[in-house]
Motif scaffolding. Structure first.
Motif, PDB file in Angstrom:
ATOM      1  N   GLU A 294       0.829  -1.210   0.000  1.00  0.00           N
ATOM      2  CA  GLU A 294       0.000   0.000   0.000  1.00  0.00           C
ATOM      3  C   GLU A 294       0.863   1.260   0.000  1.00  0.00           C
ATOM      4  O   GLU A 294       0.522   2.266  -0.641  1.00  0.00           O
ATOM      5  CB  GLU A 294      -0.933   0.001   1.217  1.00  0.00           C
ATOM      6  CG  GLU A 294      -1.975  -1.100   1.237  1.00  0.00           C
ATOM      7  CD  GLU A 294      -1.408  -2.462   1.604  1.00  0.00           C
ATOM      8  OE1 GLU A 294      -2.081  -3.480   1.336  1.00  0.00           O
ATOM      9  OE2 GLU A 294      -0.272  -2.506   2.160  1.00  0.00           O
ATOM     10  N   LYS A 295       1.980   1.209   0.715  1.00  0.00           N
ATOM     11  CA  LYS A 295       2.865   2.380   0.768  1.00  0.00           C
ATOM     12  C   LYS A 295       3.571   2.594  -0.566  1.00  0.00           C
ATOM     13  O   LYS A 295       3.745   3.742  -1.006  1.00  0.00           O
ATOM     14  CB  LYS A 295       3.884   2.224   1.889  1.00  0.00           C
ATOM     15  CG  LYS A 295       4.826   3.404   2.022  1.00  0.00           C
ATOM     16  CD  LYS A 295       5.414   3.498   3.415  1.00  0.00           C
ATOM     17  CE  LYS A 295       4.380   3.953   4.416  1.00  0.00           C
ATOM     18  NZ  LYS A 295       4.966   4.311   5.731  1.00  0.00           N
ATOM     19  N   VAL A 296       3.981   1.527  -1.206  1.00  0.00           N
ATOM     20  CA  VAL A 296       4.607   1.642  -2.520  1.00  0.00           C
ATOM     21  C   VAL A 296       3.602   2.192  -3.532  1.00  0.00           C
ATOM     22  O   VAL A 296       3.931   3.059  -4.351  1.00  0.00           O
ATOM     23  CB  VAL A 296       5.155   0.277  -2.986  1.00  0.00           C
ATOM     24  CG1 VAL A 296       5.710   0.366  -4.401  1.00  0.00           C
ATOM     25  CG2 VAL A 296       6.243  -0.216  -2.020  1.00  0.00           C
ATOM     26  N   THR A 297       2.377   1.695  -3.465  1.00  0.00           N
ATOM     27  CA  THR A 297       1.327   2.192  -4.351  1.00  0.00           C
ATOM     28  C   THR A 297       1.088   3.679  -4.125  1.00  0.00           C
ATOM     29  O   THR A 297       0.910   4.452  -5.083  1.00  0.00           O
ATOM     30  CB  THR A 297       0.019   1.407  -4.114  1.00  0.00           C
ATOM     31  OG1 THR A 297       0.248   0.021  -4.400  1.00  0.00           O
ATOM     32  CG2 THR A 297      -1.097   1.920  -5.019  1.00  0.00           C
ATOM     33  N   GLU A 298       1.092   4.096  -2.862  1.00  0.00           N
ATOM     34  CA  GLU A 298       0.908   5.513  -2.548  1.00  0.00           C
ATOM     35  C   GLU A 298       2.064   6.351  -3.101  1.00  0.00           C
ATOM     36  O   GLU A 298       1.858   7.474  -3.594  1.00  0.00           O
ATOM     37  CB  GLU A 298       0.789   5.706  -1.035  1.00  0.00           C
ATOM     38  CG  GLU A 298       0.393   7.118  -0.635  1.00  0.00           C
ATOM     39  CD  GLU A 298       0.196   7.288   0.860  1.00  0.00           C
ATOM     40  OE1 GLU A 298      -0.101   8.418   1.279  1.00  0.00           O
ATOM     41  OE2 GLU A 298       0.345   6.294   1.612  1.00  0.00           O
ATOM     42  N   ALA A 299       3.274   5.819  -3.037  1.00  0.00           N
ATOM     43  CA  ALA A 299       4.439   6.542  -3.577  1.00  0.00           C
ATOM     44  C   ALA A 299       4.295   6.752  -5.079  1.00  0.00           C
ATOM     45  O   ALA A 299       4.591   7.836  -5.602  1.00  0.00           O
ATOM     46  CB  ALA A 299       5.718   5.774  -3.260  1.00  0.00           C
ATOM     47  N   PHE A 300       3.833   5.726  -5.796  1.00  0.00           N
ATOM     48  CA  PHE A 300       3.614   5.876  -7.232  1.00  0.00           C
ATOM     49  C   PHE A 300       2.512   6.894  -7.513  1.00  0.00           C
ATOM     50  O   PHE A 300       2.576   7.643  -8.499  1.00  0.00           O
ATOM     51  CB  PHE A 300       3.280   4.525  -7.869  1.00  0.00           C
ATOM     52  CG  PHE A 300       4.485   3.714  -8.245  1.00  0.00           C
ATOM     53  CD1 PHE A 300       5.216   4.018  -9.382  1.00  0.00           C
ATOM     54  CD2 PHE A 300       4.892   2.639  -7.463  1.00  0.00           C
ATOM     55  CE1 PHE A 300       6.331   3.281  -9.748  1.00  0.00           C
ATOM     56  CE2 PHE A 300       6.014   1.889  -7.805  1.00  0.00           C
ATOM     57  CZ  PHE A 300       6.736   2.212  -8.942  1.00  0.00           C
ATOM     58  N   ALA A 301       1.499   6.929  -6.650  1.00  0.00           N
ATOM     59  CA  ALA A 301       0.417   7.894  -6.836  1.00  0.00           C
ATOM     60  C   ALA A 301       0.929   9.328  -6.663  1.00  0.00           C
ATOM     61  O   ALA A 301       0.566  10.229  -7.429  1.00  0.00           O
ATOM     62  CB  ALA A 301      -0.717   7.605  -5.847  1.00  0.00           C
ATOM     63  N   TRP A 302       1.796   9.544  -5.666  1.00  0.00           N
ATOM     64  CA  TRP A 302       2.382  10.869  -5.472  1.00  0.00           C
ATOM     65  C   TRP A 302       3.287  11.233  -6.641  1.00  0.00           C
ATOM     66  O   TRP A 302       3.335  12.390  -7.081  1.00  0.00           O
ATOM     67  CB  TRP A 302       3.165  10.911  -4.165  1.00  0.00           C
ATOM     68  CG  TRP A 302       2.325  11.202  -2.961  1.00  0.00           C
ATOM     69  CD1 TRP A 302       1.988  10.344  -1.960  1.00  0.00           C
ATOM     70  CD2 TRP A 302       1.721  12.458  -2.634  1.00  0.00           C
ATOM     71  NE1 TRP A 302       1.199  10.979  -1.031  1.00  0.00           N
ATOM     72  CE2 TRP A 302       1.024  12.277  -1.425  1.00  0.00           C
ATOM     73  CE3 TRP A 302       1.684  13.709  -3.246  1.00  0.00           C
ATOM     74  CZ2 TRP A 302       0.311  13.318  -0.810  1.00  0.00           C
ATOM     75  CZ3 TRP A 302       0.968  14.740  -2.646  1.00  0.00           C
ATOM     76  CH2 TRP A 302       0.301  14.535  -1.445  1.00  0.00           C
TER      77      TRP A 302
END
Length: 211
Positions: free
Chosen positions: A57-65
């Protein structure tokens, strides 16, 4: 799934599974992951690492940012420009700022080197590091341009460092060192770099016309 840290290969690149890695494990247990990691680095040079410390989830959030960043207009992104020269690697680099080839030097075909240095790289990037590393000062976007970006990326940088520490410990064990913290004495986490990358589409004609 393999029993010694290697889950499978992906395109010829070993996949190292850290699912069973725990600081409380014995050296023998850690060696089951550390040995194939070191072997892969020595023989292939690349590895995929799965089940590491960064939640999906954190990696996905990083890609979203990252997407939010690169979706900004050029003028907004250039409010945090990469400093001139080749010493400091921080802030935003726009398409064309870098060259495809960094070949500078002693090659016999100097004309080829000159031609390669003329080919612009089409990617854009944003580089981030520790705010406490004076030799590589961060270049942040104004907070009102992308609120929350700096806070998230600062946390993500240090979360990634926790992951890196685990890998450095495994590497130390994998190459036969008695002290798994050996490499950590030489790496504080402040000298690292987090690089966000975006490769925009390029018309075929532009690629064909590059010399």
């Amino acid at each position: 799934m393999g029993s010694f840290g290697v889950a499978r290969e992906h395109g010829g690149v070993p996949v190292i599974d850290f699912a069973t890695w725990k600081s409380s494990n014995s050296q023998e247990e850690k060696q089951k992951i550390a040995s194939p990691l070191a072997k892969a680095c020595a023989t292939v040079g690349f590895v995929y690492i799965i089940n590491h410390l960064l939640p999906h989830e954190k990696v996905t959030e990083a890609f979203a940012w990252s997407k939010k960043l690169f979706d900004l207009g050029q003028e907004q992104k250039k409010l945090a420009p990469h400093p001139p020269g080749h010493v400091v690697h921080r802030g935003y680099s726009w398409p064309g700022l870098e060259k495809v080839s960094n070949s500078m030097g002693d090659e016999e075909d100097t004309e080829l080197v000159k031609q390669l240095r003329k080919v612009s790289d089409i990617k854009e990037s944003y580089e981030i590091g520790s705010d406490k590393y004076a030799e590589q000062p961060n270049v942040w976007l104004p907070n009102d341009v992308l609120p929350g970006f700096r806070d998230f990326m600062t946390r993500f940088y240090w979360d990634s460092w926790e992951n890196a520490k685990m890998i450095l410990k495994a590497m130390a064990i994998g190459i036969g060192l008695d002290d798994e913290d050996y490499f950590l004495r030489y790496h504080s986490g402040h000298e690292n770099q987090l690089r966000l990358l975006h490769y925009p589409s390029v018309p075929a004609a532009k690629i064909e016309d590059e010399s």
